[in-house]
Design a protein around this motif. Structure first.
Motif, mmCIF file in Angstrom:
data_model
loop_
_atom_site.group_PDB
_atom_site.id
_atom_site.type_symbol
_atom_site.label_atom_id
_atom_site.label_comp_id
_atom_site.label_asym_id
_atom_site.label_seq_id
_atom_site.Cartn_x
_atom_site.Cartn_y
_atom_site.Cartn_z
ATOM 1 N N ALA A 217 27.573 33.005 -9.403
ATOM 2 C CA ALA A 217 26.610 33.769 -8.606
ATOM 3 C C ALA A 217 25.351 32.975 -8.280
ATOM 4 N N VAL A 218 25.193 31.791 -8.870
ATOM 5 C CA VAL A 218 24.023 30.956 -8.584
ATOM 6 C C VAL A 218 24.176 30.356 -7.189
ATOM 7 N N PRO A 219 23.188 30.476 -6.328
ATOM 8 C CA PRO A 219 23.294 29.903 -4.968
ATOM 9 C C PRO A 219 23.513 28.396 -5.009
ATOM 10 N N GLU A 224 22.247 21.757 -4.126
ATOM 11 C CA GLU A 224 22.112 20.769 -3.064
ATOM 12 C C GLU A 224 20.679 20.267 -2.963
ATOM 13 N N ALA A 225 19.714 21.189 -3.109
ATOM 14 C CA ALA A 225 18.312 20.772 -3.075
ATOM 15 C C ALA A 225 17.967 19.882 -4.258
ATOM 16 N N ALA A 227 20.086 17.944 -5.848
ATOM 17 C CA ALA A 227 20.740 16.650 -5.634
ATOM 18 C C ALA A 227 19.955 15.798 -4.636
ATOM 19 N N ILE A 228 19.390 16.434 -3.608
ATOM 20 C CA ILE A 228 18.581 15.688 -2.640
ATOM 21 C C ILE A 228 17.338 15.123 -3.307
ATOM 22 N N ASP A 229 16.775 15.874 -4.252
ATOM 23 C CA ASP A 229 15.594 15.398 -4.976
ATOM 24 C C ASP A 229 15.926 14.344 -6.014
ATOM 25 N N GLY A 230 17.195 14.009 -6.152
ATOM 26 C CA GLY A 230 17.595 12.956 -7.076
ATOM 27 C C GLY A 230 18.001 13.422 -8.458
ATOM 28 N N ALA A 231 18.198 14.708 -8.657
ATOM 29 C CA ALA A 231 18.583 15.229 -9.972
ATOM 30 C C ALA A 231 20.068 15.004 -10.208
ATOM 31 N N PHE A 237 21.982 20.949 -14.577
ATOM 32 C CA PHE A 237 22.403 21.946 -15.565
ATOM 33 C C PHE A 237 21.195 22.523 -16.308
ATOM 34 N N ILE A 238 20.242 21.664 -16.659
ATOM 35 C CA ILE A 238 19.078 22.123 -17.426
ATOM 36 C C ILE A 238 18.084 22.871 -16.549
ATOM 37 N N SER A 239 17.844 22.376 -15.340
ATOM 38 C CA SER A 239 16.786 22.927 -14.498
ATOM 39 C C SER A 239 17.249 24.018 -13.541
ATOM 40 N N VAL A 240 18.547 24.083 -13.241
ATOM 41 C CA VAL A 240 19.044 25.062 -12.278
ATOM 42 C C VAL A 240 19.952 26.087 -12.947
ATOM 43 N N THR A 241 20.941 25.599 -13.686
ATOM 44 C CA THR A 241 21.940 26.516 -14.238
ATOM 45 C C THR A 241 21.363 27.389 -15.344
#
Length: 334
Positions: A217-219, A224-225, A227-231, A237-241
């Motif tokens: 359910a996570v957008p 993608e954003a 990954a563009i920022d270099g993550a 996983f830590i900052s988004v998931t």
């Protein structure tokens, strides 16, 4: 003939709507049909009717047994003789004065901690792996649910043999690599680890599917954003998931708390006697309750233990609620 006509005109509505009312406006309150009334009643009361079966069922199988257990706890209640005299808090005082109660409380909390914390962490990692585009992903997702389908008695019997003190597979493997055998059925901490392993085996896959549903359910735009920022994958996983899984993590922690504190099948079937060890090494509160009720035939004492266990679950639930509220408020301020 003119005067009656004028009088009739004076009492009729200027718009031809009939006689005027007391206010002289000439409007009557519109008459609502039964169909419109039924529709209004349906919109107003039907939601309560739809959810009423749950509350009725809960009142019969949940609320009434809880109240009746509290009633039994304040009486001298024998299994054969039935209800005795009212003794107030004597059952609670007797239970709190027994060493076996505190040992069972220690064992319950120890097994709960050893099972709940690793269970949540491993379930999140498994769900993260299942969230990738794996081949035969349906097979892997159903595979993690198989241990949950297996009956608790079968799992307990298998693991009790695996953790056998003499001929168990675990001790045989340890001795093969030069490590001394561990007293899984005689020592306190090893027995708790063995029982916690059973619990983790059964419930980790189930919780992993819950986390997997939350991850899906996570957008994907957030990844993608990032990954563009270099993550990288770990940073995503830590900052988004994990931040998006916070409500689900809280839900799993609360449910595992309720289930972990009521554990019965695994310690009951860990050995052939089912008493929690020779010295109560792994006797949980539910096993202690079972012994009081069906071995000593004292339902009053057993009900007192049940009430204390309920209060313990409520207390830990309130702690989880306070922590959840603080986390939510801190996130809102950010």
């Amino acid at each position: 003939m003119v005067a009656p006509a004028r009088a009739e005109a004076a009492v009729t509505s200027p718009r031809g709507g009939g006689p005027t009312g007391p206010t002289g406006t000439g409007r009557r309150k519109p008459r609502i049909s039964f169909r419109h009334r039924a529709s209004a009643w349906d919109r107003r009361y039907s939601p309560y009717l739809y959810i009423s079966p749950f509350f009725l069922l809960f009142a019969v199988v949940g609320l009434f047994p809880l109240i009746y257990t509290a009633w039994v706890a304040v009486h001298d209640w024998d299994l054969i003789m039935g209800q005795g005299e009212f003794i107030g808090m004597e059952n609670f005082a007797h239970i709190l004065g027994e060493r076996a109660f505190w040992v069972s409380l220690r064992n319950t909390l120890s097994i709960f901690i050893l099972s709940s914390a690793p269970q949540v962490v491993v379930a999140i990692l498994i769900a993260y792996l299942l969230d990738y585009n794996l081949r035969a992903k349906t097979f892997w997702r159903m595979g993690v649910l198989v241990p949950y389908v297996v009956t608790p008695v079968a799992v307990a019997l298998i693991f009790s043999n695996l953790f056998g003190d003499r001929y168990g597979l675990v001790n045989s493997t340890l001795q093969a690599i030069g490590i001394d055998a561990i007293g899984w059925h005689s020592d306190v901490l090893p027995s708790h680890l063995a029982i916690a392993t059973m619990v983790n085996f059964r419930w980790t896959g189930y919780n992993a599917l819950i986390f997997l549903a939350a991850m899906q359910a996570v957008p994907r735009d957030l990844y993608e954003a990032a990954a563009i920022d270099g993550a990288g994958k770990v940073r995503q996983f830590i900052s988004v998931t994990i931040p998006n899984l916070r409500p689900t993590i809280i839900f799993v922690i609360i449910t595992s708390t309720i289930g972990g504190l009521q554990i019965f099948d695994e310690p009951r079937m860990f050995d052939q006697y089912g008493r929690g060890g020779a010295d109560g090494q792994w006797q949980t509160m539910t096993l202690y309750l079972y012994e009081l009720g069906w071995t000593r035939s004292d339902f009053g004492l057993a009900s007192a233990v049940a009430v204390l266990l309920f209060l313990l679950i409520v207390a830990i639930g309130l702690v989880n609620f306070v922590i959840t509220r603080r986390i939510s408020s801190s996130e809102a301020k950010r």
